[in-house]
Design a protein around this motif. Structure first.
Motif, PDB file in Angstrom:
ATOM      1  N   LEU A 245       0.849  -1.198   0.000  1.00 36.15           N
ATOM      2  CA  LEU A 245       0.000   0.000   0.000  1.00 36.15           C
ATOM      3  C   LEU A 245       0.879   1.240   0.000  1.00 36.15           C
ATOM      4  N   VAL A 246       0.555   2.207  -0.851  1.00 32.04           N
ATOM      5  CA  VAL A 246       1.276   3.484  -0.868  1.00 32.04           C
ATOM      6  C   VAL A 246       0.278   4.616  -0.674  1.00 32.04           C
ATOM      7  N   LEU A 247       0.698   5.663   0.043  1.00 30.53           N
ATOM      8  CA  LEU A 247      -0.158   6.818   0.292  1.00 30.53           C
ATOM      9  C   LEU A 247       0.680   7.966   0.815  1.00 30.53           C
TER      10      LEU A 247
ATOM     11  N   LEU B 144      -3.779  10.455   5.085  1.00 25.14           N
ATOM     12  CA  LEU B 144      -3.759   9.722   6.345  1.00 25.14           C
ATOM     13  C   LEU B 144      -4.235  10.593   7.502  1.00 25.14           C
ATOM     14  N   LEU B 145      -3.997  11.907   7.402  1.00 26.37           N
ATOM     15  CA  LEU B 145      -4.477  12.851   8.406  1.00 26.37           C
ATOM     16  C   LEU B 145      -5.712  13.574   7.877  1.00 26.37           C
ATOM     17  N   ARG B 146      -6.675  13.838   8.768  1.00 25.11           N
ATOM     18  CA  ARG B 146      -7.902  14.525   8.361  1.00 25.11           C
ATOM     19  C   ARG B 146      -7.665  16.010   8.102  1.00 25.11           C
TER      20      ARG B 146
ATOM     21  N   GLY C 299      -3.064   2.191  -3.982  1.00 23.67           N
ATOM     22  CA  GLY C 299      -2.636   3.561  -3.750  1.00 23.67           C
ATOM     23  C   GLY C 299      -3.802   4.407  -3.278  1.00 23.67           C
ATOM     24  N   ILE C 300      -3.553   5.281  -2.313  1.00 22.44           N
ATOM     25  CA  ILE C 300      -4.593   6.168  -1.771  1.00 22.44           C
ATOM     26  C   ILE C 300      -4.103   7.599  -1.869  1.00 22.44           C
TER      27      ILE C 300
ATOM     28  N   LEU D 163       3.993   1.831   2.528  1.00 16.70           N
ATOM     29  CA  LEU D 163       4.941   2.835   2.044  1.00 16.70           C
ATOM     30  C   LEU D 163       4.279   4.206   2.069  1.00 16.70           C
ATOM     31  N   VAL D 164       4.997   5.201   2.534  1.00 16.04           N
ATOM     32  CA  VAL D 164       4.485   6.573   2.564  1.00 16.04           C
ATOM     33  C   VAL D 164       5.430   7.460   1.768  1.00 16.04           C
ATOM     34  N   PHE D 165       4.870   8.201   0.828  1.00 21.53           N
ATOM     35  CA  PHE D 165       5.617   9.181   0.027  1.00 21.53           C
ATOM     36  C   PHE D 165       4.995  10.553   0.277  1.00 21.53           C
ATOM     37  N   THR D 166       5.801  11.522   0.650  1.00 16.95           N
ATOM     38  CA  THR D 166       5.273  12.836   0.970  1.00 16.95           C
ATOM     39  C   THR D 166       6.274  13.925   0.625  1.00 16.95           C
ATOM     40  N   SER D 167       5.769  15.107   0.269  1.00 14.63           N
ATOM     41  CA  SER D 167       6.622  16.265   0.011  1.00 14.63           C
ATOM     42  C   SER D 167       7.035  16.959   1.299  1.00 14.63           C
ATOM     43  N   LEU D 168       6.425  16.571   2.410  1.00 17.19           N
ATOM     44  CA  LEU D 168       6.737  17.187   3.698  1.00 17.19           C
ATOM     45  C   LEU D 168       8.104  16.720   4.191  1.00 17.19           C
TER      46      LEU D 168
END
Length: 533
Positions: free
Chosen positions: A63-65, A71-73, A223-224, A160-165
């Motif tokens: 799973l990727v997101l 994941l956060l509201r 993917g989400i 797996l988590v991909f983020t620009s943060l």
């Protein structure tokens, strides 16, 4: 570079406002006259809502997101940058970040992120960021988790988590609390032990590119994302794709993560702020700060210099709400020459002070560590313990022979609905033991700290616009359940811990002061004047 970009964005916005309506009307007329065929118009793929994702048969799937907006509201990541600026940096850094809101709204997401990173991290120590990521951010992340997305995440084996943060802001939480295997985020540039406020040479992470580089030709299973072009490029590389829609976020009852479903119990956390610092909430805090200092001084004066009844009257009129339950009685057995031992749960440094005020008589409090300022301001007698069991036992025996004594056997404060392990020393000293269940509720600032300046604990606590102190005085422990009745000191301590937990609706733990400080401050909590009681 930032200032010219701001001016360009502002000019672009003005031109848009002036010309957009006329352009839109002209385009509508062109479309209505058939200059464009409907089948040539571009339509983005319509992905199903994350609530439609099946939770079965995903044990072996990948799973990727992204954490932001998915994941956060919370749609904005500004509050979490503010937490780093305030808790890891200083109040001035937090003020600069708040003032940046006046022009952040005219920037695109990438430039917004770069500005917030620079203000938050420029000159920040790596050690301070580590403390915030470990002790402060997890609480707010857990409270903002999207339950629907988390359930899908928990059903997959490879996460797996991909983020620009910035990676340093999210990696610790994702790995420690959500068991995420791989976190890819924006790397920050450092010099020695400090951040420069700039991103590394690779720049802000682009999710779909990072996913291609990481997975290669192998497509992730699920993917989400959210309904943006960047996220649609990201999740289009997966076999199955789902989005978090606006309707999903609006249905708060279904998306809020209840405490009993937390992936890992939140027992300890640090930091001063008791609220999520959105721009409006942070502005309210800064506006309140001067008034809060005056209010704290007034409340201190009332508690130190005025009689008990008058102190209660003026204290409650200043916003302190007192909840009292149980019989306030201190009658002793005629055969017992010792004082009564009050055994309290420990929520703030002021627990013995509030108990003494409500009982209407002076008490003596014993403490393992106390700042000199707190000791000076205390309206009741405080005696330091040495952590030498024999010497501390002798000290407490002497104090009990002189009058009533208050002890907090947890040895340190805990903010959440848990009780730490009780030290059994108190049970060896007295036959007349009165358990006291203490709880507090604050609206703006926490009055405890593990890594900050302990001398400011009472000030921050009393600066709250409104605060609630609940004190439930339980019946005296029967003699048959004390050491004098044949019970061991450990049995007595565990019995009283259970009684107090039941009275408060809390959960008993075997965690200790050492466990708390190892987690929150990276030490065992024995550094004088910087430890939390």
């Amino acid at each position: 570079m930032v200032f010219p970009m701001v001016m360009l964005k502002l000019a672009d916005w003005l031109l848009y406002k002036i010309l957009a309506n006329s352009y839109y009307k002209a385009a509508t007329k062109v479309r209505n006259h058939g200059f464009f065929q409907r089948n040539l118009s571009f339509k983005s793929p319509q992905y199903p809502s994350v609530t439609k994702c099946s939770l079965t048969n995903k044990v072996s799937q990948t799973l990727v997101l992204d954490i932001h907006g998915c994941l956060l509201r919370s749609k904005s990541f500004f509050p979490f940058f503010m937490l780093v600026a305030f808790e890891g940096g200083s109040i001035l850094r937090a003020l600069f970040l708040l003032l940046s809101c006046s022009f952040l709204w005219v920037l695109d997401f990438e430039l917004q992120l770069r500005v917030m990173i620079f203000i938050t991290f420029c000159g920040l120590r790596l050690k301070d960021m580590d403390n915030v990521s470990r002790a402060v951010l997890p609480k707010f992340y857990l409270e903002n988790l999207n339950l629907n997305v988390y359930e899908v995440l928990a059903s997959a084996s490879n996460r797996l988590v991909f983020t620009s943060l910035p990676k340093v802001m999210v990696e610790g939480f994702l790995k420690d609390y959500l068991s995420v295997h791989t976190v890819k985020g924006t790397e920050l540039h450092t010099i020695g032990k400090y951040y420069t406020g700039l991103v590394s040479g690779s720049g802000l992470l682009v999710k779909h590119r990072a996913l291609k580089e990481f997975c290669g030709e192998k497509m992730p299973d699920v993917g989400i994302g959210i309904s943006t072009l960047a996220d649609q490029l990201f999740i289009s590389l997966c076999k199955e794709a789902y989005v978090v829609t606006k309707e999903d976020n609006k249905s708060c009852a279904n998306s809020i993560m209840p405490r009993d479903k937390y992936p890992k119990p939140l027992v300890f956390h640090d930091g001063r702020l008791a609220f999520l610092p959105t721009p409006l909430a942070t502005l309210s805090m800064f506006m309140w700060f001067p008034l809060g200092i005056i209010l704290a001084i007034f409340r201190l004066f009332v508690g130190i210099f005025l009689p008990y009844k008058l102190a209660i009257l003026l204290g409650t009129s200043s916003g302190i709400r007192l909840k009292i339950k149980g019989q306030i009685s201190s009658k002793k057995s005629q055969k017992n020459t010792k004082g009564v031992l009050y055994v309290c749960t420990h929520r703030t440094l002021l627990d013995p002070v509030f108990l003494s005020t409500l009982l209407g008589k002076p008490l003596t409090a014993v403490t393992y560590s106390l700042s000199k300022m707190s000791e000076f301001l205390s309206p009741i007698k405080t005696v330091r313990l040495t952590r030498d069991r024999a010497q501390d036992s002798e000290t407490m025996q002497k104090l009990l022979s002189e009058g009533d004594l208050v002890v907090c056997p947890e040895g340190t404060t805990c903010r959440e609905p848990y009780l730490l392990r009780f030290s059994s020393l108190f049970a060896e000293l007295a036959d007349e033991i009165v358990p006291v269940a203490v709880n507090t509720n604050v609206t703006m600032f926490y009055g405890t700290t593990a890594s900050g300046l302990k001398c400011l604990d009472p000030i921050f606590f009393l600066m709250n616009p409104k605060l609630c102190y609940s004190i439930h005085i339980l019946p005296k422990v029967p003699k048959r359940l004390t050491v004098a009745g044949g019970k061991s000191s450990h049995e007595v301590a565990n019995y009283i811990q259970k009684q107090l937990a039941d009275a408060l609706g809390f959960q008993c733990t075997t965690l200790t002061r050492r466990d708390k400080y190892l987690m929150l401050a990276g030490n065992e909590g024995v550094v004088q004047d910087r430890t939390n009681k």
